[in-house]
Design an enzyme around this catalytic site. Sequence first.
Site, mmCIF file in Angstrom:
data_model
loop_
_atom_site.group_PDB
_atom_site.id
_atom_site.type_symbol
_atom_site.label_atom_id
_atom_site.label_comp_id
_atom_site.label_asym_id
_atom_site.label_seq_id
_atom_site.Cartn_x
_atom_site.Cartn_y
_atom_site.Cartn_z
ATOM 1 N N ASN A 101 -31.964 24.161 26.226
ATOM 2 C CA ASN A 101 -30.885 23.353 26.797
ATOM 3 C C ASN A 101 -29.759 24.236 27.028
ATOM 4 O O ASN A 101 -28.631 23.622 27.616
ATOM 5 C CB ASN A 101 -30.519 22.107 26.166
ATOM 6 C CG ASN A 101 -30.158 22.292 24.550
ATOM 7 O OD1 ASN A 101 -30.568 23.138 24.163
ATOM 8 N ND2 ASN A 101 -29.471 21.206 24.345
ATOM 9 N N GLN A 125 8.223 1.640 3.156
ATOM 10 C CA GLN A 125 9.048 1.692 1.858
ATOM 11 C C GLN A 125 9.164 3.087 1.533
ATOM 12 O O GLN A 125 8.178 3.876 1.031
ATOM 13 C CB GLN A 125 8.271 1.054 0.981
ATOM 14 C CG GLN A 125 8.923 0.825 -0.486
ATOM 15 C CD GLN A 125 8.373 0.181 -1.642
ATOM 16 O OE1 GLN A 125 7.079 0.408 -1.842
ATOM 17 N NE2 GLN A 125 8.901 -0.256 -2.648
ATOM 18 N N LYS A 137 -4.817 6.007 -1.848
ATOM 19 C CA LYS A 137 -5.836 4.981 -2.478
ATOM 20 C C LYS A 137 -6.555 4.096 -1.648
ATOM 21 O O LYS A 137 -7.705 3.924 -1.641
ATOM 22 C CB LYS A 137 -5.046 4.459 -3.782
ATOM 23 C CG LYS A 137 -6.192 3.693 -4.361
ATOM 24 C CD LYS A 137 -5.669 3.123 -5.984
ATOM 25 C CE LYS A 137 -4.679 2.478 -5.904
ATOM 26 N NZ LYS A 137 -4.289 1.846 -7.404
ATOM 27 N N ASP A 170 -5.135 -2.284 -3.186
ATOM 28 C CA ASP A 170 -6.381 -1.705 -4.041
ATOM 29 C C ASP A 170 -7.102 -2.770 -4.548
ATOM 30 O O ASP A 170 -7.888 -2.477 -5.560
ATOM 31 C CB ASP A 170 -5.600 -0.754 -4.989
ATOM 32 C CG ASP A 170 -4.898 -1.411 -5.921
ATOM 33 O OD1 ASP A 170 -4.365 -2.654 -5.705
ATOM 34 O OD2 ASP A 170 -4.258 -0.663 -6.891
ATOM 35 N N ASN A 180 -8.345 1.605 -9.323
ATOM 36 C CA ASN A 180 -7.153 2.618 -9.625
ATOM 37 C C ASN A 180 -7.621 4.073 -9.746
ATOM 38 O O ASN A 180 -6.969 4.876 -9.737
ATOM 39 C CB ASN A 180 -6.453 2.227 -10.779
ATOM 40 C CG ASN A 180 -5.835 0.996 -10.448
ATOM 41 O OD1 ASN A 180 -4.789 0.946 -9.747
ATOM 42 N ND2 ASN A 180 -6.190 -0.013 -11.144
ATOM 43 N N ALA A 212 0.956 -1.203 0.086
ATOM 44 C CA ALA A 212 0.059 0.129 -0.009
ATOM 45 C C ALA A 212 0.955 1.321 0.046
ATOM 46 O O ALA A 212 0.668 2.290 0.646
ATOM 47 C CB ALA A 212 -0.955 -0.146 1.216
ATOM 48 N N ALA A 213 2.108 1.102 -0.759
ATOM 49 C CA ALA A 213 2.991 2.301 -0.545
ATOM 50 C C ALA A 213 2.701 3.123 -2.073
ATOM 51 O O ALA A 213 3.317 4.257 -1.996
ATOM 52 C CB ALA A 213 4.388 1.795 -0.690
ATOM 53 N N ARG A 241 -3.958 7.808 -10.316
ATOM 54 C CA ARG A 241 -5.006 8.041 -11.133
ATOM 55 C C ARG A 241 -6.434 8.283 -10.482
ATOM 56 O O ARG A 241 -7.494 8.764 -10.925
ATOM 57 C CB ARG A 241 -5.586 6.661 -11.809
ATOM 58 C CG ARG A 241 -4.587 6.676 -13.309
ATOM 59 C CD ARG A 241 -4.646 5.059 -14.021
ATOM 60 N NE ARG A 241 -4.073 4.356 -13.071
ATOM 61 C CZ ARG A 241 -4.234 3.081 -13.456
ATOM 62 N NH1 ARG A 241 -4.849 2.557 -14.520
ATOM 63 N NH2 ARG A 241 -3.590 2.180 -12.630
ATOM 64 N N TYR A 257 -38.124 20.069 19.993
ATOM 65 C CA TYR A 257 -36.827 19.916 19.812
ATOM 66 C C TYR A 257 -36.678 19.505 21.273
ATOM 67 O O TYR A 257 -37.085 19.969 22.544
ATOM 68 C CB TYR A 257 -36.127 21.204 20.044
ATOM 69 C CG TYR A 257 -34.474 20.923 20.166
ATOM 70 C CD1 TYR A 257 -33.761 20.148 19.451
ATOM 71 C CD2 TYR A 257 -33.849 21.691 21.209
ATOM 72 C CE1 TYR A 257 -32.589 19.972 19.725
ATOM 73 C CE2 TYR A 257 -32.641 21.481 21.486
ATOM 74 C CZ TYR A 257 -32.190 20.598 21.051
ATOM 75 O OH TYR A 257 -30.680 20.531 21.018
HETATM 76 C C1 UD1 Z 1 1.130 -5.121 -10.931
HETATM 77 C C2 UD1 Z 1 1.720 -6.309 -11.684
HETATM 78 C C3 UD1 Z 1 0.918 -7.028 -12.806
HETATM 79 C C4 UD1 Z 1 -0.552 -7.038 -12.383
HETATM 80 C C5 UD1 Z 1 -1.304 -5.900 -11.943
HETATM 81 C C6 UD1 Z 1 -2.378 -6.200 -11.397
HETATM 82 C C7 UD1 Z 1 4.086 -6.332 -11.213
HETATM 83 C C8 UD1 Z 1 5.402 -6.008 -11.369
HETATM 84 N N1 UD1 Z 1 2.905 -6.330 -11.992
HETATM 85 O O1 UD1 Z 1 1.145 -4.275 -11.912
HETATM 86 O O2 UD1 Z 1 1.400 -8.210 -13.268
HETATM 87 O O3 UD1 Z 1 -1.260 -7.478 -13.724
HETATM 88 O O4 UD1 Z 1 -0.452 -5.473 -10.781
HETATM 89 O O5 UD1 Z 1 -3.037 -4.977 -10.823
HETATM 90 O O6 UD1 Z 1 3.827 -6.704 -9.743
HETATM 91 N N2 UD1 Z 1 3.326 -0.709 -4.713
HETATM 92 C C9 UD1 Z 1 4.219 -0.541 -3.597
HETATM 93 N N3 UD1 Z 1 5.520 -0.173 -3.640
HETATM 94 C C10 UD1 Z 1 6.245 -0.154 -4.984
HETATM 95 C C11 UD1 Z 1 5.102 -0.534 -6.166
HETATM 96 C C12 UD1 Z 1 3.972 -0.683 -5.817
HETATM 97 O O7 UD1 Z 1 3.645 -0.339 -2.286
HETATM 98 O O8 UD1 Z 1 7.195 0.422 -4.777
HETATM 99 C C13 UD1 Z 1 1.958 -1.218 -4.537
HETATM 100 C C14 UD1 Z 1 1.153 -0.296 -4.981
HETATM 101 O O9 UD1 Z 1 0.541 0.591 -4.028
HETATM 102 C C15 UD1 Z 1 -0.107 -1.328 -5.236
HETATM 103 C C16 UD1 Z 1 0.703 -2.465 -5.816
HETATM 104 O O10 UD1 Z 1 1.764 -2.537 -4.949
HETATM 105 O O11 UD1 Z 1 -1.042 -1.347 -4.416
HETATM 106 C C17 UD1 Z 1 0.714 -2.922 -7.174
HETATM 107 O O12 UD1 Z 1 1.582 -2.148 -7.754
HETATM 108 P P1 UD1 Z 1 1.427 -1.264 -9.357
HETATM 109 O O13 UD1 Z 1 2.507 -0.064 -9.694
HETATM 110 O O14 UD1 Z 1 -0.054 -0.832 -9.544
HETATM 111 O O15 UD1 Z 1 1.582 -2.430 -10.315
HETATM 112 P P2 UD1 Z 1 0.931 -2.886 -11.720
HETATM 113 O O16 UD1 Z 1 1.674 -1.993 -12.653
HETATM 114 O O17 UD1 Z 1 -0.347 -2.545 -11.665
HETATM 115 MG MG MG Z 2 -1.996 -1.416 -10.410
#
Ligand code: UD1
Ligand code: MG
Length: 463
Positions: free
Chosen positions: A389, A76, A24, A106, A231, A11-12, A17, A369
């Site tokens: 009151n 992170q 998010k 998400d 997203n 969740a970092a 979007r 009231y």
């Molecule tokens: C990722 C997957 C993809 C998959 C998709 C599904 C990878 C490389 N790819 O892509 O195969 O189809 O999710 O939605 O994993 N996050 C962090 N730290 C980071 C990067 C991301 O906490 O450094 C968290 C984001 O907040 C998010 C999740 O990891 O909750 C996914 O990251 P995101 O960048 O959305 O990956 P996608 O490109 O969507």
């Molecule tokens: Mg994603």
Amino acid sequence: MSKKSTFIILAAGEGKRMKSKYSKVVQKIMGKPMILYIVDEIEKNFEDGEIVVVVGNKKEDVYKVLEGRNVKFAYQEKQLGTAHAVMCAMNEVSDDSENVFVLYGDAPFIKADTLKKLSQKREEEVAALCLLTAIFENPYGYGRIIADENGNVIKIVEERDATEEQRKIKEINPGFYCFEKQELVNVLSKIDNKNNQNEYYLTDAIEILNREGKKVVKTTAEDNFEVMGINSRYELFVAEQELKLRINKEHLSRGVQIIDIYNTYIHPDVEIGKDTIIYPGTFILGKSSIGEDCVIGPQSYIVDSKVGNNCHIQFSMIESSEIKDNVKIGPYAHLRPNSLLEEGVKIGNFVEVKNSKLGKNTKSAHLTYIGDADIGENVNLGCGTIFVNYDGYKKHRTVVENNAFIGCNSNLVAPVKIGENAYVAAGSTITEDVPANALAIARERQTNKEGWVLKRKQMYGNK
Ligand code: UD1
Ligand code: MG
């Protein structure tokens, strides 16, 4: 006995979007922050499940929503990719944990049964990793699953790296993984960021494990709603619409009659008893419960409140209050926080109640009231009664004892007490206690000026 599991929730990320100043994963779906759906589901279904949430961007929002919950946090600092996020969490994973799940914050609707299938299959097949896949008619944007003829996963190709042929694959990676812990530790040390995004991709783990002769297996989601990722605001809307219908259908299946499932909003943690009927335009929110045989709505808004059996609530708003059985509310009544209506109470048109208790069968049918009052049983509050009151500095309480009768258009200036069986004459402003069984009259005596109109006509003529 199943083995101990850790759930790492990523969740970092920035959530660009969503175009929001908030994280998010704290955006609400049917009133509940996204990340709480996952945390609740894990807590309810995995006895000794351990949760590690990886935070980074807007971390304060995430801390706030998870305050008091049994979760660990990992930080992170820079978002260098999903594998890097998992690396940041590994210090928090207990030694005796065997299955390490990685989930994305998400994707809120995943069910525990589906997660259990992942760990079961991983254990049965003695695999390093079992991941969830889904079949999407429109797979655009997702990592595609490359599997062999036995169903073992060979690798995941991200959209941007996929060939024309690979882009046609409809089996995608929704982002739910169950790793054997030691295998995860090993593989994380081998993932690099030599790709055009310069990111550490968790999905690279699959190719590396295969290269080392380790097994990667999959199960496929049966319900795509469970793997839905959110997203954007539009996806949030779509998720909420779908969840709303699912919640309402669940209530129908348990014997609640919802007249219009498209126009009724019931939050996920609400409980409703059998044979209750809910008319359209009604919102039942937060931690609320409604008993059996009630009629709720149309157009009512009930939040964080407890309603007994056989209550009627129409065109009204109820906040953080408790209502016992056989109570009638509305139309157009407002119960503000910390109100208690005992059995058989009636609150009618344009009545507002705040921080007050109304005893059994007490009635206030119109335009009143009631603030900071302790009212006994069988009390009748006439139309237009005001509990005064507030003196401009402080709030004060009023006590009205059993069977008292308050005439219309009266002011009860707090602090004041109306004794048992006492009457207050209509139009009175009561500033002193009224003893039991007394009649209080606190208004100017009436004088009739005989013939006044005729005299006036003599002076000014007929109009
Ligand atoms: C990722 C997957 C993809 C998959 C998709 C599904 C990878 C490389 N790819 O892509 O195969 O189809 O999710 O939605 O994993 N996050 C962090 N730290 C980071 C990067 C991301 O906490 O450094 C968290 C984001 O907040 C998010 C999740 O990891 O909750 C996914 O990251 P995101 O960048 O959305 O990956 P996608 O490109 O969507
Ligand atoms: Mg994603």
